[in-house]
Scaffold this active site. Sequence first.
Site, PDB file in Angstrom:
ATOM      1  CE1 TYR A  66      -3.879   2.215   0.419  1.00 54.56           C
ATOM      2  CE2 TYR A  66      -2.847   3.012   2.431  1.00 54.56           C
ATOM      3  CZ  TYR A  66      -3.828   3.121   1.467  1.00 54.56           C
ATOM      4  OH  TYR A  66      -4.760   4.120   1.550  1.00 54.56           O
ATOM      5  CE  LYS A 122      -3.618   5.143  -1.489  1.00 55.29           C
ATOM      6  NZ  LYS A 122      -4.655   5.700  -2.372  1.00 55.29           N
ATOM      7  CB  THR A 143     -13.712   6.354   6.259  1.00 54.70           C
ATOM      8  OG1 THR A 143     -12.798   5.388   6.801  1.00 54.70           O
ATOM      9  CG2 THR A 143     -12.934   7.518   5.654  1.00 54.70           C
TER      10      THR A 143
END
Length: 254
Positions: free
Chosen positions: A157, A161, A192
Amino acid sequence: MSHRLQSKVILVTGGTSGMGAAFARRAASEGATVIIGARDKERGTATVKDITAGGGTALFVPTDVTVEEEVANLVDVAVKEFGALHGAFNNAGGGNSFGAVRDIQASFWDSVIALNLTSVFYSLKHEIPAIVASGGGAIVNNASVVGVVGDPAAAAYSAAKHGVVGLTRSAALDAAKEGVRVNALVTGLVNTPLWRGHVEADPESANAILNQQPTGRAADEAEIAAFATFLLSDESPFITGGALAIDGALTAGY
């Protein structure tokens, strides 16, 4: 509410929940016509209904952003339906991408890179010409704090990014003279549905993460939406090529 995006046609990927949906609602409230591209038809349709019920204009286009033909179709639909494309918030991605380098399987690596980096490449590739043809505009890519610092527990990840930040800068340089601005958001912890689920499932771990936050809290989705809206508006004409932190000072100490 101001109308900074009045008459603009704005595309958002991953706009069915979380930051993407919050941005879609904010952009519509500021006068934009919003096109949402995502895989979740039920949530996408619900977001569009919410926007139109409030007097806004929105359209959902089922899209898998890891497939270039579907991204190209998303942009084509936006232009054919509304006559132009003035901006985009490339928000699709996934944060459940944990694993140290030594533990990552090739298939896992490929899927994380596809969703979080290649999807942004496809989006920029097709959005930029459409925005140029529409007279110029802006694009915001949602990166992450792990796009500028490493994370030993989320190697794939973080690599994706970091790639988004580099891709953003290259695209900004490439498109600057054609009137297209491109920036990346370096987002920190955001409240979120994914985060709220983590809080419910593992309060102890969630508290430990919050204790690492200089501000002691997660950002509200609306805060991210407001910043993205500003970057896509005509009020930020000299901001391009940036990796802009909205992280409550999390990366300030690195």
